[in-house]
Design a protein around this motif. Structure first.
Motif, short mmCIF file in Angstrom:
data_model
loop_
_atom_site.label_atom_id
_atom_site.label_comp_id
_atom_site.label_asym_id
_atom_site.label_seq_id
_atom_site.Cartn_x
_atom_site.Cartn_y
_atom_site.Cartn_z
N LEU A 129 -22.03 -31.52 22.74
CA LEU A 129 -20.97 -30.80 22.03
C LEU A 129 -21.07 -29.29 22.17
O LEU A 129 -20.06 -28.60 22.16
N PHE A 130 -22.27 -28.76 22.31
CA PHE A 130 -22.41 -27.32 22.46
C PHE A 130 -21.73 -26.83 23.73
O PHE A 130 -21.41 -25.66 23.85
N GLN A 131 -21.47 -27.73 24.70
CA GLN A 131 -20.79 -27.35 25.94
C GLN A 131 -19.28 -27.49 25.83
O GLN A 131 -18.56 -27.02 26.68
N LEU A 132 -18.79 -28.17 24.81
CA LEU A 132 -17.37 -28.49 24.72
C LEU A 132 -16.71 -27.83 23.51
O LEU A 132 -15.83 -28.39 22.89
N ILE A 145 -17.76 -47.67 21.47
CA ILE A 145 -18.75 -46.92 20.71
C ILE A 145 -18.85 -47.50 19.30
O ILE A 145 -17.91 -48.08 18.78
N ASN A 146 -20.03 -47.32 18.65
CA ASN A 146 -20.18 -47.82 17.30
C ASN A 146 -20.37 -46.71 16.27
O ASN A 146 -20.47 -46.97 15.09
N LYS A 147 -20.43 -45.46 16.73
CA LYS A 147 -20.46 -44.33 15.81
C LYS A 147 -20.09 -43.05 16.55
O LYS A 147 -20.25 -42.95 17.75
N LEU A 148 -19.59 -42.10 15.79
CA LEU A 148 -19.30 -40.78 16.33
C LEU A 148 -20.56 -39.92 16.21
O LEU A 148 -21.40 -40.18 15.35
N PRO A 149 -20.70 -38.91 17.03
CA PRO A 149 -21.88 -38.06 16.94
C PRO A 149 -21.94 -37.35 15.58
O PRO A 149 -20.92 -36.95 15.05
N GLU A 150 -23.14 -37.20 15.07
CA GLU A 150 -23.32 -36.55 13.78
C GLU A 150 -22.88 -35.09 13.81
O GLU A 150 -22.42 -34.56 12.81
N ASN A 151 -22.99 -34.44 14.95
CA ASN A 151 -22.64 -33.02 15.05
C ASN A 151 -21.24 -32.80 15.62
O ASN A 151 -20.98 -31.78 16.24
N ILE A 152 -20.33 -33.72 15.38
CA ILE A 152 -18.96 -33.57 15.88
C ILE A 152 -18.30 -32.33 15.26
O ILE A 152 -17.34 -31.80 15.82
N ASP A 153 -18.82 -31.87 14.15
CA ASP A 153 -18.26 -30.68 13.52
C ASP A 153 -18.44 -29.41 14.36
O ASP A 153 -17.83 -28.38 14.08
N LEU A 154 -19.21 -29.48 15.45
CA LEU A 154 -19.32 -28.36 16.38
C LEU A 154 -18.02 -28.13 17.14
O LEU A 154 -17.81 -27.06 17.71
#
Length: 168
Positions: A129-132, A145-154
């Protein structure tokens, strides 16, 4: 075709291409390249010379290897990649991508950041996510997928998120 240096859009999808010539770099004004639904196994590194490229469509190419260097293209805003894509290399740069299309079956597919979870062997989304940080639209529908990344708030610029038909 590679001598047509003023070309802005090139669509050679639904053929039987097995490779893209390195001379693609001659098309320096190319904004859209669609080589989807062929038999490509890798993309030439010379694609990173297409500095005007805004849209790259390579979905429908099974077993495709893609260099993360492609994410360095400053104008690349829209990326359409198969769910079976394998990313090669690692980088710590920020990509200008605004739209990543992912899905399955009849929709555009992409899920290069999937890896198995230890407990269930079901995939989970692993995005760098730090790249996007410029990403505005993310489609991960039908990507198992079975979950979204925890740091999607980035993804502070994200305005559209599609996660239908998953196992969340």
């Amino acid at each position: 075709v590679m001598s047509l240096t003023q070309m802005r859009q090139l669509t050679i999808s639904h053929n039987t291409l097995t490779e893209i010539q390195d001379t693609i770099s001659n098309l320096s004004h190319l904004r859209l390249l669609d080589v989807s639904n062929n038999y490509l196994r890798h993309l030439p590194l010379t694609l990173s010379c297409l500095t005007a490229l805004e849209t790259l469509k390579v979905e429908g190419n099974s077993h495709l290897s893609i260099s993360q260097d492609l994410l360095r293209l400053k104008c690349l805003l829209h990326l359409f990649i198969p769910s079976s894509a394998v990313w090669i290399g690692s980088s710590s740069f920020v990509s200008p991508l605004q739209s990543v299309e992912c899905g399955g079956e009849h929709i555009i597919t992409w899920n290069p950041f999937v890896e198995s979870t230890h407990e269930s062997n079901r995939p989970s989304l692993q995005l760098p996510l730090f790249q996007l940080q410029s990403l505005r639209k993310l489609h991960v529908s039908k990507s198992k997928i079975n979950k979204l990344p925890e740091n999607i708030d980035l993804l502070t610029e994200l305005t559209e998120l599609y996660v239908e038909f998953n196992e969340l």
